[in-house]
Design a protein around this motif. Structure first.
Motif, PDB file in Angstrom:
ATOM      1  N   LEU A  22     -11.964  12.629  58.532  1.00 15.35           N
ATOM      2  CA  LEU A  22     -12.483  11.918  57.392  1.00 15.35           C
ATOM      3  C   LEU A  22     -12.855  12.950  56.661  1.00 15.35           C
ATOM      4  CD1 LEU A  22     -15.042   9.506  58.852  1.00 15.35           C
ATOM      5  CD2 LEU A  22     -12.837   9.005  57.598  1.00 15.35           C
ATOM      6  N   GLY A  23     -12.472  14.387  56.898  1.00 15.84           N
ATOM      7  CA  GLY A  23     -12.741  15.498  56.136  1.00 15.84           C
ATOM      8  C   GLY A  23     -14.065  15.911  55.908  1.00 15.84           C
ATOM      9  N   ALA A  24     -14.745  15.763  57.021  1.00 14.29           N
ATOM     10  CA  ALA A  24     -16.233  16.257  57.099  1.00 14.29           C
ATOM     11  C   ALA A  24     -16.604  16.989  58.257  1.00 14.29           C
ATOM     12  CB  ALA A  24     -17.224  14.830  57.480  1.00 14.29           C
ATOM     13  N   PHE A  25     -15.423  17.751  58.687  1.00 20.13           N
ATOM     14  CA  PHE A  25     -15.634  18.704  59.736  1.00 20.13           C
ATOM     15  C   PHE A  25     -16.031  20.095  59.512  1.00 20.13           C
ATOM     16  CE2 PHE A  25     -14.389  21.730  62.955  1.00 20.13           C
ATOM     17  CZ  PHE A  25     -14.548  21.144  64.189  1.00 20.13           C
ATOM     18  N   ALA A  26     -15.544  20.785  58.229  1.00 26.09           N
ATOM     19  CA  ALA A  26     -16.110  21.983  57.869  1.00 26.09           C
ATOM     20  C   ALA A  26     -17.315  22.119  57.645  1.00 26.09           C
ATOM     21  CB  ALA A  26     -14.896  22.416  56.791  1.00 26.09           C
ATOM     22  N   PRO A  27     -17.991  23.116  57.974  1.00 25.50           N
ATOM     23  CA  PRO A  27     -19.591  23.065  57.393  1.00 25.50           C
ATOM     24  C   PRO A  27     -19.672  23.973  56.235  1.00 25.50           C
ATOM     25  CG  PRO A  27     -18.839  24.954  59.204  1.00 25.50           C
ATOM     26  CD  PRO A  27     -17.788  24.072  59.277  1.00 25.50           C
ATOM     27  N   PRO A  28     -20.724  23.886  55.442  1.00 21.95           N
ATOM     28  CA  PRO A  28     -21.029  24.761  54.311  1.00 21.95           C
ATOM     29  C   PRO A  28     -21.285  26.119  54.743  1.00 21.95           C
ATOM     30  CG  PRO A  28     -22.769  23.326  54.756  1.00 21.95           C
ATOM     31  CD  PRO A  28     -21.943  22.985  55.772  1.00 21.95           C
ATOM     32  N   ALA A  29     -20.912  27.059  53.689  1.00 20.69           N
ATOM     33  CA  ALA A  29     -21.405  28.676  54.187  1.00 20.69           C
ATOM     34  C   ALA A  29     -22.772  28.688  53.333  1.00 20.69           C
ATOM     35  CB  ALA A  29     -20.138  29.283  53.371  1.00 20.69           C
ATOM     36  N   SER A  30     -23.792  28.257  54.175  1.00 24.27           N
ATOM     37  CA  SER A  30     -24.963  28.092  53.729  1.00 24.27           C
ATOM     38  C   SER A  30     -26.163  28.429  54.885  1.00 24.27           C
ATOM     39  CB  SER A  30     -25.599  26.835  53.151  1.00 24.27           C
ATOM     40  OG  SER A  30     -26.917  26.890  52.933  1.00 24.27           O
ATOM     41  N   ALA A  31     -26.823  29.688  54.741  1.00 25.57           N
ATOM     42  CA  ALA A  31     -27.855  29.814  55.925  1.00 25.57           C
ATOM     43  C   ALA A  31     -28.773  28.778  56.202  1.00 25.57           C
ATOM     44  CB  ALA A  31     -28.664  31.263  55.533  1.00 25.57           C
ATOM     45  N   GLY A  32     -29.239  28.102  55.027  1.00 27.71           N
ATOM     46  CA  GLY A  32     -29.973  27.089  55.047  1.00 27.71           C
ATOM     47  C   GLY A  32     -29.481  26.055  55.971  1.00 27.71           C
ATOM     48  N   PHE A  33     -28.265  25.671  55.872  1.00 25.55           N
ATOM     49  CA  PHE A  33     -27.392  24.556  56.757  1.00 25.55           C
ATOM     50  C   PHE A  33     -27.795  25.054  58.118  1.00 25.55           C
ATOM     51  CE2 PHE A  33     -23.736  23.278  58.968  1.00 25.55           C
ATOM     52  CZ  PHE A  33     -23.973  22.055  58.993  1.00 25.55           C
ATOM     53  N   TRP A  34     -27.243  26.311  58.611  1.00 23.06           N
ATOM     54  CA  TRP A  34     -27.259  26.433  59.956  1.00 23.06           C
ATOM     55  C   TRP A  34     -28.723  26.710  60.410  1.00 23.06           C
ATOM     56  CZ3 TRP A  34     -23.238  25.590  62.335  1.00 23.06           C
ATOM     57  CH2 TRP A  34     -21.772  25.993  61.660  1.00 23.06           C
ATOM     58  N   GLY A  35     -29.717  27.120  59.484  1.00 18.49           N
ATOM     59  CA  GLY A  35     -30.995  27.227  60.098  1.00 18.49           C
ATOM     60  C   GLY A  35     -31.521  25.746  60.305  1.00 18.49           C
ATOM     61  N   ALA A  36     -31.160  24.577  59.588  1.00 20.02           N
ATOM     62  CA  ALA A  36     -31.639  23.353  59.856  1.00 20.02           C
ATOM     63  C   ALA A  36     -30.889  22.806  60.908  1.00 20.02           C
ATOM     64  CB  ALA A  36     -31.443  22.582  58.695  1.00 20.02           C
ATOM     65  N   VAL A  37     -29.653  23.089  60.993  1.00 19.70           N
ATOM     66  CA  VAL A  37     -28.903  22.352  62.113  1.00 19.70           C
ATOM     67  C   VAL A  37     -29.380  23.176  63.554  1.00 19.70           C
ATOM     68  CG1 VAL A  37     -26.717  22.183  63.220  1.00 19.70           C
ATOM     69  CG2 VAL A  37     -26.824  21.761  61.034  1.00 19.70           C
TER      70      VAL A  37
ATOM     71  N   TYR B 256     -27.823  20.134  52.557  1.00 18.61           N
ATOM     72  CA  TYR B 256     -26.632  20.940  52.377  1.00 18.61           C
ATOM     73  C   TYR B 256     -25.402  20.300  52.763  1.00 18.61           C
ATOM     74  CZ  TYR B 256     -30.477  24.371  52.606  1.00 18.61           C
ATOM     75  OH  TYR B 256     -31.668  24.904  52.399  1.00 18.61           O
ATOM     76  N   ALA B 257     -25.284  19.313  53.416  1.00 20.68           N
ATOM     77  CA  ALA B 257     -24.010  18.733  54.042  1.00 20.68           C
ATOM     78  C   ALA B 257     -24.103  17.310  54.189  1.00 20.68           C
ATOM     79  CB  ALA B 257     -23.664  19.415  55.214  1.00 20.68           C
ATOM     80  N   PRO B 258     -22.994  16.412  54.193  1.00 21.10           N
ATOM     81  CA  PRO B 258     -23.128  14.976  54.533  1.00 21.10           C
ATOM     82  C   PRO B 258     -23.694  14.838  56.014  1.00 21.10           C
ATOM     83  CG  PRO B 258     -21.068  15.661  53.580  1.00 21.10           C
ATOM     84  CD  PRO B 258     -21.638  17.002  53.817  1.00 21.10           C
ATOM     85  N   ALA B 259     -24.070  13.687  56.386  1.00 19.31           N
ATOM     86  CA  ALA B 259     -24.886  13.538  57.690  1.00 19.31           C
ATOM     87  C   ALA B 259     -23.756  13.649  58.806  1.00 19.31           C
ATOM     88  CB  ALA B 259     -25.268  12.173  57.755  1.00 19.31           C
TER      89      ALA B 259
END
Length: 300
Positions: free
Chosen positions: A199-214, A29-32
């Motif tokens: 580096l422009g990698a701070f903002a998280p994606p608006a995805s429930a899958g991302f937050w569940g995995a994190v 869902y997002a960069p490392a």
């Protein structure tokens, strides 16, 4: 090993291995760097609250020990592994490089801490490494990463070795295990936030899958895995903790089997058996000095 030490060892292997699965899910869902940033920002709030409720005055030296451990054992290790993956280094290759850690840790513990290493212990490590090589070869697919990228997992492995030996050499501090982890989490959160923002990698994606995995990788690997690792270091010694890492590549594949239906091959099962035999041989051959680390006093 004492019965309670075996429980901690098993918990460490299972929880540490879960981090690789959580990273695989989250990076869909997002960069490392974004994943690592929010993994530790989620930990920063509870860590700060915990330290505030403790209302303890620790010496700058004691806090400094765990700031350094956090920089080396969490920020350094995790960034090296995840960045290498992002550049195309095959996970099997990273696992094989990381599997050098027990031998490097044993050598560092001998050179820096004066902890003896027996021939039987080194023999067990050699058998364990052979088992890891079998496991990894069964899943190796090659990679198209630039040559310099392979220095990242090597640096990550050396970073965790340095953190392990440094924590051991620092001796007992006035911080309890949870206090120490809280300091490490805060340190790592500051590092990844400071790197990801410009580096422009701070903002998280608006995805429930991302937050569940994190959230999953934060609780299981971030709190559970690192907590169990340092508990094993304190109870059984750094060489034992490092030797148990031999079991994590195979255990990760079992996690992948359960999560993604990727069944291990026959060669994988053989490698797991060889690895387990090597770990058992190495732990049984521990010198008395390391095998009889005193039972830690309860934290008050």
């Amino acid at each position: 090993m004492r019965p309670r030490d075996r429980i901690w060892a098993a918990a460490f292997v299972a929880l540490w291995s879960s981090g690789f699965i959580g990273a695989e899910l989250a990076t869909r869902y997002a960069p490392a760097l974004t994943v690592l940033n929010w993994r530790f920002l989620l930990l920063a709030g509870p860590a700060l609250a915990w330290l505030a409720t403790r209302r303890r005055r620790w010496s700058a030296r004691d806090v400094g020990v765990h700031v350094v451990v956090g920089l080396l054992g969490q920020a350094g290790y995790l960034y090296g592994v995840v960045a290498a993956s992002g550049l195309g280094v095959d996970p099997g290759t990273s696992a094989l490089i990381a599997a050098l850690q027990p031998v490097v840790t044993a050598a560092a513990a001998f050179a820096v801490l004066g902890e003896p290493v027996r021939a039987g212990q080194l023999g067990g490590m050699a058998v364990g490494f052979a088992g890891v090589a079998l496991v990894v070869s069964a899943d190796f697919s090659g990679g198209g990463a630039p040559l310099w990228a392979y220095a990242l997992p090597l640096g990550a492995m050396l970073s965790l070795v340095a953190a392990t030996v440094f924590e051991r050499r620092g001796g007992r501090t006035s911080l309890g295990p949870v206090d120490a982890l809280a300091v490490q989490f805060l340190t790592t959160a500051v590092v990844f936030a400071g790197v990801s923002a410009p580096l422009g990698a701070f903002a998280p994606p608006a995805s429930a899958g991302f937050w569940g995995a994190v959230a999953g990788v934060t609780v299981l690997a971030g709190i559970g895995g690192y907590g169990a690792y340092w508990t094993v270091v304190r109870r059984s010694g750094p060489t034992t903790a490092a030797t148990l890492l031999y079991l994590t590549p195979g255990t990760t594949m079992l996690w992948a089997w359960a999560m993604f239906g990727t069944a291990p091959t026959l060669l994988t099962w053989v490698g797991l058996a060889v690895t387990l035999a090597g770990v058992v041989l190495s732990i049984r051959a521990r010198p008395r000095r390391e095998a009889e680390v005193p039972e830690p006093a309860p934290v008050r």
